[in-house]
Write a protein that holds these residues in place. Structure first.
Motif, PDB file in Angstrom:
ATOM      1  N   ASP A  27      34.096 -20.968 -21.259  1.00 35.40           N
ATOM      2  CA  ASP A  27      33.416 -19.678 -21.150  1.00 35.40           C
ATOM      3  C   ASP A  27      33.846 -18.796 -22.328  1.00 35.40           C
ATOM      4  OD1 ASP A  27      35.939 -18.721 -20.556  1.00 35.40           O
ATOM      5  OD2 ASP A  27      35.492 -18.172 -18.490  1.00 35.40           O
ATOM      6  N   TYR A 113      25.274 -12.789  -1.747  1.00 37.88           N
ATOM      7  CA  TYR A 113      24.685 -12.301  -2.990  1.00 37.88           C
ATOM      8  C   TYR A 113      25.772 -12.290  -4.062  1.00 37.88           C
ATOM      9  CZ  TYR A 113      23.240  -8.976  -6.573  1.00 37.88           C
ATOM     10  OH  TYR A 113      22.970  -8.385  -7.782  1.00 37.88           O
ATOM     11  N   LYS A 114      25.482 -12.895  -5.203  1.00 34.88           N
ATOM     12  CA  LYS A 114      26.432 -12.915  -6.308  1.00 34.88           C
ATOM     13  C   LYS A 114      26.122 -11.783  -7.283  1.00 34.88           C
ATOM     14  CE  LYS A 114      28.098 -15.636 -10.232  1.00 34.88           C
ATOM     15  NZ  LYS A 114      27.908 -16.862 -11.057  1.00 34.88           N
ATOM     16  N   ASP A 115      27.088 -10.913  -7.485  1.00 34.42           N
ATOM     17  CA  ASP A 115      26.964  -9.837  -8.466  1.00 34.42           C
ATOM     18  C   ASP A 115      27.442 -10.390  -9.810  1.00 34.42           C
ATOM     19  OD1 ASP A 115      27.670  -7.575 -10.162  1.00 34.42           O
ATOM     20  OD2 ASP A 115      27.350  -6.329  -8.386  1.00 34.42           O
ATOM     21  N   GLU A 116      26.520 -10.592 -10.736  1.00 35.92           N
ATOM     22  CA  GLU A 116      26.843 -11.216 -12.019  1.00 35.92           C
ATOM     23  C   GLU A 116      27.804 -10.363 -12.848  1.00 35.92           C
ATOM     24  OE1 GLU A 116      26.192 -14.144 -12.867  1.00 35.92           O
ATOM     25  OE2 GLU A 116      24.608 -14.772 -11.483  1.00 35.92           O
ATOM     26  N   LYS A 117      27.686  -9.051 -12.750  1.00 31.97           N
ATOM     27  CA  LYS A 117      28.566  -8.183 -13.532  1.00 31.97           C
ATOM     28  C   LYS A 117      29.994  -8.218 -13.009  1.00 31.97           C
ATOM     29  CE  LYS A 117      25.082  -4.907 -15.213  1.00 31.97           C
ATOM     30  NZ  LYS A 117      24.619  -3.486 -15.229  1.00 31.97           N
ATOM     31  N   LYS A 119      31.200 -10.605 -11.124  1.00 29.85           N
ATOM     32  CA  LYS A 119      31.631 -11.998 -10.923  1.00 29.85           C
ATOM     33  C   LYS A 119      32.232 -12.163  -9.526  1.00 29.85           C
ATOM     34  CE  LYS A 119      30.558 -13.096 -15.164  1.00 29.85           C
ATOM     35  NZ  LYS A 119      29.311 -13.849 -15.440  1.00 29.85           N
ATOM     36  N   LYS A 120      31.517 -11.594  -8.562  1.00 29.65           N
ATOM     37  CA  LYS A 120      32.012 -11.575  -7.188  1.00 29.65           C
ATOM     38  C   LYS A 120      30.824 -11.693  -6.248  1.00 29.65           C
ATOM     39  CE  LYS A 120      35.135  -8.726  -4.354  1.00 29.65           C
ATOM     40  NZ  LYS A 120      35.913  -7.467  -4.308  1.00 29.65           N
ATOM     41  N   SER A 121      31.032 -12.328  -5.094  1.00 30.27           N
ATOM     42  CA  SER A 121      29.947 -12.484  -4.126  1.00 30.27           C
ATOM     43  C   SER A 121      30.200 -11.629  -2.889  1.00 30.27           C
ATOM     44  CB  SER A 121      29.790 -13.960  -3.731  1.00 30.27           C
ATOM     45  OG  SER A 121      29.240 -14.699  -4.805  1.00 30.27           O
ATOM     46  N   LYS A 130      17.644 -11.905  -3.611  1.00 31.81           N
ATOM     47  CA  LYS A 130      18.480 -12.979  -4.170  1.00 31.81           C
ATOM     48  C   LYS A 130      19.599 -13.429  -3.228  1.00 31.81           C
ATOM     49  CE  LYS A 130      17.551 -11.857  -9.007  1.00 31.81           C
ATOM     50  NZ  LYS A 130      18.139 -11.499 -10.321  1.00 31.81           N
ATOM     51  N   ARG A 158      27.827 -22.352  -2.547  1.00 32.49           N
ATOM     52  CA  ARG A 158      27.568 -21.054  -3.170  1.00 32.49           C
ATOM     53  C   ARG A 158      28.802 -20.529  -3.905  1.00 32.49           C
ATOM     54  NH1 ARG A 158      22.406 -22.195  -2.723  1.00 32.49           N
ATOM     55  NH2 ARG A 158      21.564 -21.978  -0.611  1.00 32.49           N
ATOM     56  N   HIS A 159      28.564 -19.558  -4.747  1.00 34.66           N
ATOM     57  CA  HIS A 159      29.626 -18.943  -5.536  1.00 34.66           C
ATOM     58  C   HIS A 159      30.690 -18.314  -4.629  1.00 34.66           C
ATOM     59  CE1 HIS A 159      31.265 -15.407  -7.868  1.00 34.66           C
ATOM     60  NE2 HIS A 159      31.442 -16.363  -8.751  1.00 34.66           N
TER      61      HIS A 159
END
Length: 225
Positions: A27, A113-117, A119-121, A130, A158-159
């Protein structure tokens, strides 16, 4: 080169142990990752020039250790991915929960729900945009002081699923500071068992290795894993 702990290898797959805090794939941090380690291992051991193909079939969260399988050919990668899609690829985890969980077995079903900003679900209502259905099965295999040791089978992948769903019922994973546990030790979550069919030979393959945790020193607990 970082030493890679290889549990099995042939011309089609490599099964290796991921240590905690190593990435599954590279990454933006540029930190050590398993995919690169496996490529380096193959390139060095078999003296392969140029780029080496290694297929990333599945992932483990960065702080989580456990068994991973990598494909050495695109055909093997495709067939392993088909097994994942058809629920024929099984990862079993062991986790230590903070608290004494009374229900000995159970299934947790939530929408995540995964919050991309961040990096937490998060657990959300199923109508949330989503939101993804998330299911797991667990079995309590023992207790250590005021902690609960569980075996977990994922029905969906899932994440941060295991971490979020147990936090949601009030039993965060020991050492999981991201999801509210105050204990600053390494997170107690480990993918200890992996089962799948060999992509070309078709025979069932099972790999199992336990983490060296003090919570697992009881022989009765080990016997249940």
């Amino acid at each position: 080169m970082n030493k890679l702990n290889v549990l099995y290898e042939d011309n089609h797959i490599i099964v290796a142990l991921k240590k905690p805090n190593i990435l599954s794939q590279s990454d933006i941090t540029g930190d050590t990752d398993m995919l690169s380690l496996v490529k380096e291992y193959v390139k060095e051991k078999y003296n392969k020039p140029g780029n080496v193909y290694i297929g990333l079939v599945h992932r483990l969260d960065r702080p989580v250790g456990g068994i991973m399988v990598f494909a050495r050919t695109s055909k093997a990668a495709k067939r392993l991915n088909e097994q994942i899609k058809n629920h024929e690829f099984n990862k079993t985890y062991i986790a230590v929960l903070d608290g004494h969980l009374e229900n000995k077995t159970g299934e947790l079903t939530n929408y995540l729900y995964k919050d991309e900003k961040l990096k937490k679900s998060f657990v959300v209502n199923k109508t949330y945009d989503k939101a993804k259905l998330s299911k797991l099965e667990y079995e309590v295999i023992g207790y250590y002081k005021d902690k609960t040791i569980v075996k977990v089978n994922l029905i969906t992948g899932r994440h941060h699923q295991i971490r979020v769903q147990f936090k949601n019922i009030g039993y965060p994973l020991l050492g999981d500071q991201l999801y509210g546990n105050k204990n600053k030790m390494q997170i107690k979550l480990f993918a200890y068992k992996l089962e799948f069919n060999h992509p070309t030979l078709k025979n069932k393959m099972t790999f199992k290795i336990l983490p060296k945790w003090e919570e697992l020193e009881n022989e009765t607990i080990i016997h249940r894993l």
